[in-house]
Scaffold this active site. Structure first.
Site, PDB file in Angstrom:
ATOM      1  N   GLN A   1       5.496   0.564  -6.526  1.00 13.97           N
ATOM      2  CA  GLN A   1       4.113   0.104  -6.307  1.00 13.97           C
ATOM      3  C   GLN A   1       3.080   1.202  -6.569  1.00 13.97           C
ATOM      4  O   GLN A   1       1.890   0.915  -6.654  1.00 13.97           O
ATOM      5  CB  GLN A   1       3.953  -0.433  -4.879  1.00 13.97           C
ATOM      6  CG  GLN A   1       4.061   0.636  -3.815  1.00 13.97           C
ATOM      7  CD  GLN A   1       4.061   0.074  -2.403  1.00 13.97           C
ATOM      8  OE1 GLN A   1       4.991  -0.623  -2.006  1.00 13.97           O
ATOM      9  NE2 GLN A   1       3.026   0.375  -1.638  1.00 13.97           N
TER      10      GLN A   1
ATOM     11  N   HIS B   1       4.367  -2.652   6.616  1.00 14.31           N
ATOM     12  CA  HIS B   1       4.961  -2.587   5.281  1.00 14.31           C
ATOM     13  C   HIS B   1       5.795  -3.831   5.015  1.00 14.31           C
ATOM     14  O   HIS B   1       6.581  -4.251   5.868  1.00 14.31           O
ATOM     15  CB  HIS B   1       5.838  -1.323   5.195  1.00 14.31           C
ATOM     16  CG  HIS B   1       6.319  -1.014   3.818  1.00 14.31           C
ATOM     17  ND1 HIS B   1       5.513  -1.050   2.702  1.00 14.31           N
ATOM     18  CD2 HIS B   1       7.552  -0.634   3.361  1.00 14.31           C
ATOM     19  CE1 HIS B   1       6.207  -0.727   1.636  1.00 14.31           C
ATOM     20  NE2 HIS B   1       7.455  -0.473   2.006  1.00 14.31           N
TER      21      HIS B   1
ATOM     22  N   CYS C   1       2.580  -3.659  -1.352  1.00 16.31           N
ATOM     23  CA  CYS C   1       3.950  -3.996  -0.953  1.00 16.31           C
ATOM     24  C   CYS C   1       4.119  -5.488  -0.738  1.00 16.31           C
ATOM     25  O   CYS C   1       5.171  -6.055  -1.034  1.00 16.31           O
ATOM     26  CB  CYS C   1       4.316  -3.233   0.311  1.00 16.31           C
ATOM     27  SG  CYS C   1       3.189  -3.525   1.678  1.00 16.31           S
TER      28      CYS C   1
END
Lengths: 227, 213
Positions: free
Chosen positions: B19, B161, B25
């Protein structure tokens, strides 16, 4: 008893002559008994307490940094420049001093020094002759060199490189702490993110919306029932 | 559920992606899930576009973060996802250049998967990789092995995340989840994170979802 704010940076209060005097005394005491070749200088102060007893008692923690001056120099100047890696080799000492200003006398009641760096607290069984931090510094420098090569890191100048080295050093200690506390089999250590502060890492790579915004409602998945 | 399962061994998982310096994410987690779902429903493994979501999902905030639940809805509204090749990843937001003519995969809806880890394992083994989110504590310094931080250090309400759950099993008697991350193969175990299974470690069971094709 007057309790001063817990953390004080020396440059924040240059006019506090009384405080500076006490710190110079701590510096002098450290340099007198340390057995080191280099002269150390007080960088900052923490947890200062001042108490009026038979004189004025000062209890404080001082962070000392290595300078480029040597003790054997005939005349050690007052303004010795700090070593470029001084912040990585800080020595933390807790002092208790009794000052009698009316007779211009000072007595060191107690002092204990730790060489574990910024986050460490001095322990009672460590004194000024404890293990030198140079070995640890060499290890960190070697790891940082490998890190820069492995991940092809580029820094715009020496100043940034030094700043990243300091972050790397702190992160290495943090990784060791995480390692000690892990209950699984994981290995933590140097990664490609080792030169980033926690704040930088969170901003660049993580996703704050996941915990700050509610998820859009979705229907529940059916749990498998067949073998 | 079976004692162990790994969708990498069944061809449902594309290569580990990166990324870059972008909080996207959520897009990688969702495309990874749809890649798996498409493989299981249609029989071909396609690498799908995250950049399309970064650019065209108006509800989420591109590199500033996003939610998988919003991304599913955005994909439904857009009409599908282009392939990685057609709409390649740049790592920063650009004007949306999505073209319906280039759609490689579509979805019909999305579902939330229960928080019970046994049910998560059963759902995964039967239906494919799952989009999940977790607290990334310690991931900055993770190198290998099964991570099992103390709950107090990796609490389940600080989710920050999104990743992809691709399998589970045991290593030397220690149960783990195999998690595909989006930080490149030079992080973790070839880009994968192994997390302790069975105790809701780092809140991995709190935001599990999947697209439905």
């Amino acid at each position: 008893v007057s309790a001063l704010p817990p953390v004080r940076w020396l440059q924040e209060d240059p006019e506090d002559i009384e405080l500076k005097t006490v710190l110079r005394l701590a510096e002098r005491e450290y340099n007198r008994v340390s057995g080191r070749e280099d002269v150390y200088r007080a960088l900052r102060l923490r947890d200062l307490r001042r108490q009026l007893v038979s004189g004025i008692r000062y209890d404080f923690t001082v962070f000392l940094g290595r300078t480029l001056c040597k003790k054997e120099d005939e005349e050690v100047p007052d303004n010795c420049s700090l070593h470029s890696l001084a912040s990585l080799m800080e020595i933390q000492c807790r002092y208790s001093m009794l000052v009698f200003p009316w007779v211009n006398e000072t007595k060191v009641l107690d002092h204990r020094c730790s060489e574990e760096g910024v986050s460490a607290e001095p322990s009672s069984d460590q004194d000024v002759d404890s293990v030198k931090p140079e070995d640890e510094l060499l290890e960190t420098l070697s790891l940082f060199k490998d890190f820069v090569t492995t991940y092809n890191k580029k820094y715009k100048d020496d100043e940034e490189a030094l700043m990243r080295l300091q972050i790397f050093s702190q992160n290495f200690k943090k990784a060791k702490e995480i390692q000690e506390k892990d209950q699984g089999t994981a290995e933590y250590g140097v990664t490609k993110f080792s030169d980033l502060t926690e704040e930088e890492f969170r901003t660049l790579y993580l996703n704050p919306l996941l915990s700050s915004q509610p998820s859009r409602p979705m229907k529940m998945a059916l749990a498998p029932t067949d073998p | 559920p079976p004692a162990q399962w790994d969708w990498r061994e069944h061809g449902a998982v594309t290569e580990v992606k990166n990324q870059g310096m972008c909080g996207s994410c959520w897009a990688f987690s969702v495309t990874g899930n749809i890649e798996g779902q498409w493989f299981l429903k249609k029989g071909s493994l396609l690498s799908l576009s995250e950049q399309e979501l970064v650019d065209c999902d108006g509800v989420d905030m591109a590199c500033g973060g996003g939610l998988p639940s919003n991304a599913y809805e955005a994909i439904e509204k857009l009409g599908g996802l282009e392939s990685e090749q057609d709409y390649s990843y740049l790592g920063h937001k650009e004007p949306c250049s999505f073209s319906t003519n280039k759609v490689s995969a579509y979805i019909n809806s999305s579902v939330e998967i229960p928080k019970d880890e046994t049910q998560i394992a059963a759902w995964l083994a039967k239906n494919g990789p799952i989009s999940i989110a977790l607290n990334a504590f310690a991931m900055q310094f993770y190198r290998k092995g099964i991570s099992y931080p103390f709950r107090i250090l990796c609490n389940p309400w600080m989710i920050d995340h999104a990743v992809l759950l691709v399998g589970y099993g045991d290593r030397d008697g220690k149960p783990f989840w195999a998690i595909k991350n989006s930080w490149g193969t030079d992080w973790g175990e070839e880009g994968y994170y192994y997390l302790h299974r069975g105790t809701g470690s780092c809140g991995m069971n709190t935001m599990c979802s999947s697209a439905v094709i």
